[in-house]
Design a protein around this motif. Structure first.
Motif, PDB file in Angstrom:
ATOM      1  N   ILE A  17       0.868  -1.192   0.000  1.00  0.00           N
ATOM      2  CA  ILE A  17       0.000   0.000   0.000  1.00  0.00           C
ATOM      3  C   ILE A  17       0.894   1.228   0.000  1.00  0.00           C
ATOM      4  CG2 ILE A  17      -1.879   1.204   1.170  1.00  0.00           C
ATOM      5  CD1 ILE A  17      -2.600  -1.430   2.532  1.00  0.00           C
ATOM      6  N   GLN A  18       0.738   2.066  -0.998  1.00  0.00           N
ATOM      7  CA  GLN A  18       1.645   3.206  -1.191  1.00  0.00           C
ATOM      8  C   GLN A  18       1.044   4.495  -0.637  1.00  0.00           C
ATOM      9  OE1 GLN A  18       2.338   4.729  -5.222  1.00  0.00           O
ATOM     10  NE2 GLN A  18       4.520   4.393  -4.911  1.00  0.00           N
ATOM     11  N   SER A  19       1.860   5.231   0.132  1.00  0.00           N
ATOM     12  CA  SER A  19       1.519   6.575   0.647  1.00  0.00           C
ATOM     13  C   SER A  19       0.164   6.620   1.341  1.00  0.00           C
ATOM     14  CB  SER A  19       1.558   7.609  -0.486  1.00  0.00           C
ATOM     15  OG  SER A  19       2.871   7.774  -0.951  1.00  0.00           O
ATOM     16  N   LEU A  20      -0.054   5.681   2.241  1.00  0.00           N
ATOM     17  CA  LEU A  20      -1.297   5.673   3.012  1.00  0.00           C
ATOM     18  C   LEU A  20      -1.306   6.873   3.967  1.00  0.00           C
ATOM     19  CD1 LEU A  20      -3.738   3.648   3.299  1.00  0.00           C
ATOM     20  CD2 LEU A  20      -2.671   2.945   5.428  1.00  0.00           C
ATOM     21  N   GLY A  21      -2.472   7.463   4.160  1.00  0.00           N
ATOM     22  CA  GLY A  21      -2.581   8.619   5.044  1.00  0.00           C
ATOM     23  C   GLY A  21      -2.391   9.946   4.351  1.00  0.00           C
ATOM     24  N   SER A  22      -1.980   9.933   3.079  1.00  0.00           N
ATOM     25  CA  SER A  22      -1.800  11.198   2.367  1.00  0.00           C
ATOM     26  C   SER A  22      -3.156  11.787   1.993  1.00  0.00           C
ATOM     27  CB  SER A  22      -0.947  10.989   1.113  1.00  0.00           C
ATOM     28  OG  SER A  22      -1.650  10.207   0.164  1.00  0.00           O
ATOM     29  N   ILE A  23      -3.137  13.013   1.526  1.00  0.00           N
ATOM     30  CA  ILE A  23      -4.378  13.708   1.179  1.00  0.00           C
ATOM     31  C   ILE A  23      -5.072  13.039  -0.006  1.00  0.00           C
ATOM     32  CG2 ILE A  23      -3.220  15.327  -0.380  1.00  0.00           C
ATOM     33  CD1 ILE A  23      -6.121  16.153   2.023  1.00  0.00           C
ATOM     34  N   LEU A  24      -4.305  12.291  -0.822  1.00  0.00           N
ATOM     35  CA  LEU A  24      -4.893  11.614  -1.980  1.00  0.00           C
ATOM     36  C   LEU A  24      -5.857  10.510  -1.566  1.00  0.00           C
ATOM     37  CD1 LEU A  24      -1.690  11.349  -4.191  1.00  0.00           C
ATOM     38  CD2 LEU A  24      -3.594  12.923  -4.494  1.00  0.00           C
ATOM     39  N   TRP A  25      -5.697   9.983  -0.352  1.00  0.00           N
ATOM     40  CA  TRP A  25      -6.606   8.960   0.149  1.00  0.00           C
ATOM     41  C   TRP A  25      -7.840   9.586   0.792  1.00  0.00           C
ATOM     42  CZ3 TRP A  25      -6.454   3.779  -0.582  1.00  0.00           C
ATOM     43  CH2 TRP A  25      -5.267   3.233  -1.062  1.00  0.00           C
ATOM     44  N   GLY A  26      -7.930  10.912   0.779  1.00  0.00           N
ATOM     45  CA  GLY A  26      -9.067  11.586   1.397  1.00  0.00           C
ATOM     46  C   GLY A  26      -8.936  11.754   2.888  1.00  0.00           C
ATOM     47  N   ASP A  27      -7.726  11.532   3.410  1.00  0.00           N
ATOM     48  CA  ASP A  27      -7.477  11.683   4.839  1.00  0.00           C
ATOM     49  C   ASP A  27      -6.820  13.036   5.087  1.00  0.00           C
ATOM     50  OD1 ASP A  27      -7.327  11.127   7.481  1.00  0.00           O
ATOM     51  OD2 ASP A  27      -6.260   9.226   7.271  1.00  0.00           O
ATOM     52  N   ASP A  28      -7.106  13.626   6.239  1.00  0.00           N
ATOM     53  CA  ASP A  28      -6.573  14.964   6.528  1.00  0.00           C
ATOM     54  C   ASP A  28      -5.560  14.955   7.672  1.00  0.00           C
ATOM     55  OD1 ASP A  28      -8.463  14.316   8.383  1.00  0.00           O
ATOM     56  OD2 ASP A  28      -9.400  16.295   8.471  1.00  0.00           O
ATOM     57  N   VAL A  29      -4.988  13.782   8.001  1.00  0.00           N
ATOM     58  CA  VAL A  29      -4.026  13.735   9.105  1.00  0.00           C
ATOM     59  C   VAL A  29      -2.730  14.455   8.748  1.00  0.00           C
ATOM     60  CG1 VAL A  29      -4.930  11.631  10.137  1.00  0.00           C
ATOM     61  CG2 VAL A  29      -3.206  11.468   8.331  1.00  0.00           C
ATOM     62  N   CYS A  30      -2.452  14.612   7.453  1.00  0.00           N
ATOM     63  CA  CYS A  30      -1.232  15.302   7.029  1.00  0.00           C
ATOM     64  C   CYS A  30      -1.441  16.798   6.844  1.00  0.00           C
ATOM     65  CB  CYS A  30      -0.719  14.708   5.710  1.00  0.00           C
ATOM     66  SG  CYS A  30      -0.157  13.013   5.843  1.00  0.00           S
ATOM     67  N   CYS A  31      -2.670  17.257   6.991  1.00  0.00           N
ATOM     68  CA  CYS A  31      -2.967  18.666   6.694  1.00  0.00           C
ATOM     69  C   CYS A  31      -2.982  19.546   7.934  1.00  0.00           C
ATOM     70  CB  CYS A  31      -4.314  18.783   5.978  1.00  0.00           C
ATOM     71  SG  CYS A  31      -4.404  17.831   4.468  1.00  0.00           S
ATOM     72  N   SER A  32      -3.385  19.015   9.066  1.00  0.00           N
ATOM     73  CA  SER A  32      -3.526  19.854  10.259  1.00  0.00           C
ATOM     74  C   SER A  32      -3.170  19.058  11.505  1.00  0.00           C
ATOM     75  CB  SER A  32      -4.967  20.382  10.370  1.00  0.00           C
ATOM     76  OG  SER A  32      -5.861  19.311  10.551  1.00  0.00           O
ATOM     77  N   ASP A  33      -2.933  19.810  12.592  1.00  0.00           N
ATOM     78  CA  ASP A  33      -2.631  19.167  13.875  1.00  0.00           C
ATOM     79  C   ASP A  33      -3.868  18.528  14.492  1.00  0.00           C
ATOM     80  OD1 ASP A  33      -0.144  20.123  13.496  1.00  0.00           O
ATOM     81  OD2 ASP A  33      -0.321  21.821  14.875  1.00  0.00           O
ATOM     82  N   THR A  34      -5.026  19.091  14.201  1.00  0.00           N
ATOM     83  CA  THR A  34      -6.283  18.556  14.750  1.00  0.00           C
ATOM     84  C   THR A  34      -7.198  18.149  13.597  1.00  0.00           C
ATOM     85  OG1 THR A  34      -7.168  20.813  14.830  1.00  0.00           O
ATOM     86  CG2 THR A  34      -6.139  19.935  16.848  1.00  0.00           C
ATOM     87  N   PRO A  35      -6.955  17.005  12.952  1.00  0.00           N
ATOM     88  CA  PRO A  35      -7.794  16.579  11.818  1.00  0.00           C
ATOM     89  C   PRO A  35      -9.204  16.236  12.269  1.00  0.00           C
ATOM     90  CG  PRO A  35      -6.243  14.853  12.429  1.00  0.00           C
ATOM     91  CD  PRO A  35      -5.875  16.054  13.230  1.00  0.00           C
ATOM     92  N   GLU A  36     -10.146  16.345  11.332  1.00  0.00           N
ATOM     93  CA  GLU A  36     -11.543  16.051  11.651  1.00  0.00           C
ATOM     94  C   GLU A  36     -11.734  14.576  11.987  1.00  0.00           C
ATOM     95  OE1 GLU A  36     -14.032  17.318   8.501  1.00  0.00           O
ATOM     96  OE2 GLU A  36     -13.364  19.398   8.554  1.00  0.00           O
TER      97      GLU A  36
END
Length: 342
Positions: free
Chosen positions: A175-194
């Motif tokens: 599985i490549q680059s899991l958790g990135s914004i391309l997967w629709g996840d926001d953990v890489c965008c902010s300190d307090t993701p939704e």
């Protein structure tokens, strides 16, 4: 479950990812490749070509000859009290063969790639087929990926709880680059993701699937973008092995002469616990990697004993002046302008 923290630009972690898949092709394992960035078909086309045994021995022979000549040149420079100490082996695979070796300058032949059965999961294609879905308050991309993995495990005969009539095989999941914004996840965008628990839930369910099936999984994650340390701790606890790659590209270590022989560092954060409560601690903690013309190698990190490359010109002049004072006797040292510290 092998969790790999990507280097800053994703160059070397992507290479390690392809090595894992290439080893599966050579061993005849089934492959499952998932990505939201690059199409799995393109990833499989870029796998490195395997080196034959005689070719690899030739590569090792050339490298050993180069190391021997370097040792002969350094033998006059090294301090006398270090000469008789036992030399540590730089590469643990120099004399023992483990697995297979690959030539990164060549691509694997299409015939060899087609000799194994492989399955692909490209997120953008999967989401375009059916409307968005959410299961257990999980990211839709993660939920769909879990469904695909579960379907492959049950249909292709990798479920360890069911007796299989056909010959058993191993499923390699990448599985490549899991958790990135391309997967629709926001953990890489902010300190307090939704949605802070989507990644954790995915890994929890995935680990359960791996435990009951004949499969192994490698995941690369852009950990340098995840600012929330609590998420990284949970992810680490849910993984069996955690390895981080730190590239020297763009850092001050790239121009540091101490690291001139290497391209980055390998940080082993966690290794599997096999039949024990705590994991085995390796005696080698400092590992580095380098990408040669054909081989990608991981070695023990050895800093050079000769400091001639790192000592500045002014320091050399001071050392020369101190040597003159020492050679002229104690009286001259007492009246000299230079102060010596012992």
């Amino acid at each position: 479950l092998v969790f790999t923290e990507e280097d800053k630009y994703g160059l070397y972690s992507n290479l390690l990812f392809k090595y894992f898949l290439a080893e599966g092709v050579v061993c005849g394992h089934d492959l499952f490749v998932a990505s939201a960035k690059e199409h799995p078909d393109n990833i499989l086309k870029e796998l490195p070509a395997p080196l034959l045994d005689d070719t690899y021995q030739k590569e090792l022979g050339d490298e050993a000859a180069a190391v021997k000549s370097e040792d002969f040149q350094d033998s006059m420079k090294i301090a006398w009290r270090y000469q008789n100490l036992p030399k540590m082996e730089a590469s643990p695979t120099t004399y023992t063969k483990f697995g297979h070796y690959y030539d990164v300058s060549k691509k694997m032949s299409p015939e060899l790639c087609q000799s194994v059965k492989w399955h692909s999961f490209y997120l953008h294609e999967e989401l375009s087929f059916e409307p968005k879905m959410k299961t257990c308050k999980m990211n839709s991309g993660y939920a769909r990926l879990l469904q695909s993995i579960q379907r492959i495990i049950s249909q292709e005969g990798f479920d360890g709880s069911d007796p299989q009539k056909k010959q058993r095989n191993v499923l390699r999941i990448g599985i490549q680059s899991l958790g990135s914004i391309l997967w629709g996840d926001d953990v890489c965008c902010s300190d307090t993701p939704e949605d802070t628990h989507s990644l954790t839930k995915f890994l929890y369910v995935l680990r359960g699937l791996l435990r009951k099936s004949l499969s192994a999984c490698i995941i690369t994650v852009p950990a340098h973008l995840i600012q929330n340390k609590a998420i990284m701790e949970r992810v680490t606890n849910l993984s069996d092995m955690v390895v981080g790659l730190e590239s020297f590209i763009g850092s001050e270590r790239e121009t540091n002469p101490l690291y001139k022989d290497y391209h980055g560092l390998v940080h082993v954060h966690q290794i599997p616990r096999l039949n024990s409560l705590i994991c085995d601690v390796s005696d080698t903690k400092d590992l580095a990697f380098r990408l040669k013309r054909k081989l990608f190698t991981i070695e023990r990190l050895h800093l050079p004993p000769d400091l001639s490359d790192t000592v500045s010109r002014a320091s050399k002049q001071d050392l020369a002046g101190s040597a003159k004072l020492l050679s002229s006797g104690c009286g001259a040292m007492a009246i000299g302008k230079k102060h010596l510290d012992f």
